[in-house]
Design a protein around this motif. Structure first.
Motif: not given
Length: 519
Positions: A490-519
């Motif tokens: 997932l990329t948030c185009n507001l600032h270009g930050w990214q996450w791995n949706l499989d585990n919610g881990r932020c790929l851009t910075s430490r912390g900032h975990e995302l809640r996500s699940s595959k449908l």
């Protein structure tokens, strides 16, 4: 309503109810690195400064130009003041002699009554630590017939507030780079090229997303790019066909708009004036014939910049003459006195940085290394063979200058100058750059409190086969509008930050975990 470009993010908005001068910038910014492009120094600044209202969006030096404000702008102009958490902008304007302020409320429509009539205005104030020097903003103004949204380089999260004004007729906004990444980073050339190419396109994609959301009839790309006239920085200009250059100009972006089906883009240079009646463009005039205007951005761009650099050589020399000398007493104690009280006042930010940071103060005349030990909240000398996760190399004359001048913000001075080198292991650390822009008690207290607040992740959205939290963990952007999914990223185009949706881990910075699940 007539809208005249005065350069970069600057505009004069003239209505029957009064004129508003927005973000007038003329003098070089960030240690003489940034100049206005195209050159606006030949405009009649006394006439432009004879305005009824003044709007300064924020304290970045390419928007807040104290010399121009002091020397040319009417001190009786009513200042439209953004609703910021710390009063630094008002204080700086008061120092320059401005005294009549309208304190707006964030995202609330105000009726401003003056001797010439009434205007409806709204300032969207952004308050996150990542927004400018503790604040950025955009201005909406309506004279009852025409509505303009001057977004400059703000990145609003919520645009539904614009519904208070109905249809937006003209939209001015940033599309080009205003950052030091990836140019200053120590990384392989191929990686730097790939990151630059990615950033160049993402910032223009973000701009097009804003354009689609606002839905204005006319769009004026503005707030960039800067022009680099120092010989040491000239390669940063987008005048040599580099697809990784993050500073594309207006013609490049207008072409992107046309390729994506939007023909309402307007090319404006300093002195260009557009006259509107509601959504109707009555006229667009330029200070030069249109073929000469376009040549500034196309066939004649390199020659234009070379001639510009020659004209501004005395200005750049005078700027450099104001810098402190490179050599002098060791900087350890002055930096200890500057940084340690700020470190002691914050837990969230020091813990978020999490590691000692190397600060190399190196030039041909002087060499010293200082360690900012954020876990221990101290400034110290390095330990032999010590390794660092983050580091900077900055010319000592720049550090001595900001220390001498008691600058509260190294981002707004040193970092945006691009006159430094950086390296890191792992992702971007938002806390580190926030620390460097919050070198006062008020700023650091606000920023630490902001990070201490829990981010709202209670609402969810469905996007491309994933259920994710609606609000971006970085700055709470609505991911239904700014989120883009490619595979499981997932990329948030507001600032270009990214996450791995499989585990919610932020790929851009430490912390900032995302809640996500595959449908």
């Amino acid at each position: 309503m007539q809208v005249t470009s005065v350069g970069h993010a600057g505009f004069l908005i003239e209505t029957n109810a009064g004129s508003i001068l927005c973000d007038p910038w003329v003098n070089p910014a960030y240690f003489g690195s940034w100049f206005v492009f195209p050159d606006n120094s030949g405009l009649d600044w006394d006439a432009l400064g004879n305005c009824d209202y003044l709007y300064v969006s924020h304290l970045h030096k390419d928007h807040f130009d104290p010399e121009t404000l002091r020397d040319h702008v009417n001190k009786d102009a009513v200042v439209l003041l953004p609703d910021y958490p710390v009063p630094d902008l008002r204080r700086e304007l008061e120092k320059l002699g401005f005294h009549d302020f309208v304190e707006t409320t964030n995202s609330v429509k105000h009726r401003i009554s003056g001797p010439k009539g009434d205007l409806d205005v709204m300032i969207i104030a952004l308050r996150a630590p990542a927004d400018g020097p503790i604040g950025d903003s955009g201005l909406v103004v309506s004279d009852g017939e025409t509505t303009a949204f001057n977004m400059n380089d703000a990145r609003p999260v919520e645009l539904d507030v614009l519904d208070q004004f109905g249809h937006i007729d003209v939209h001015m906004l940033q599309y080009s780079g205003a950052i030091w990444y990836p140019m200053v980073y120590d990384m392989p050339a191929r990686a730097k090229e790939a990151f630059g190419t990615q950033k160049r396109q993402r910032q223009m994609d973000r701009c097009r997303q804003y354009i689609a959301q606002v839905g204005a009839t006319w769009v004026v790309p503005s707030a960039g790019p800067p022009c680099f006239l120092d010989a040491e920085l000239r390669d940063l200009n987008d005048d040599h066909g580099d697809p990784a250059n993050i500073f594309p100009d207006q013609m490049v972006f207008l072409d992107q708009m046309r390729q994506n089906g939007h023909d309402g883009g307007l090319l404006m240079i300093p002195g260009s004036a557009a006259d509107f009646t509601g959504p109707t463009l009555n006229s667009l005039t330029h200070p030069l014939p249109i073929d000469e205007v376009e040549a500034i951005f196309t066939t004649g761009k390199a020659d234009y910049i070379a001639a510009y650099a020659e004209r501004m050589a005395p200005v750049l020399a005078a700027e450099k003459a104001r810098w402190a000398p490179a050599a002098g007493e060791p900087l350890l104690e002055p930096l200890r006195a500057l940084f340690e009280p700020i470190m002691a006042a914050t837990d969230q930010i020091c813990d978020g940085i999490g590691y000692p940071v190397e600060l190399r103060l190196h030039s041909s005349e002087y060499k010293e290394t200082v360690v900012l030990d954020f876990p221990k909240r101290i400034v110290r000398e390095p330990i032999p063979d010590e390794k660092f996760r983050y580091g900077f190399e900055i010319a000592p004359e720049l550090v001595r200058t900001v220390v001498r001048d008691r600058e509260p913000d190294w981002v707004n001075t040193i970092f945006l100058s691009t006159r430094f080198k950086a390296w890191r292991v792992g992702g971007y650390n938002e806390y580190l750059y926030t620390f460097f822009k919050c070198l006062t008690d008020e700023r650091i207290a606000y920023a630490d409190g902001w990070f201490a607040e829990a981010h709202d992740d209670s609402a969810s959205i469905t996007l491309d086969g994933w259920e994710i939290q609606r609000r971006c963990p970085h700055l709470k952007a609505d991911l239904s509008k700014f989120g883009v999914i490619e595979g499981s990223t997932l990329t948030c185009n507001l600032h270009g930050w990214q996450w791995n949706l499989d585990n919610g881990r932020c790929l851009t910075s430490r912390g900032h975990e995302l809640r996500s699940s595959k449908l």
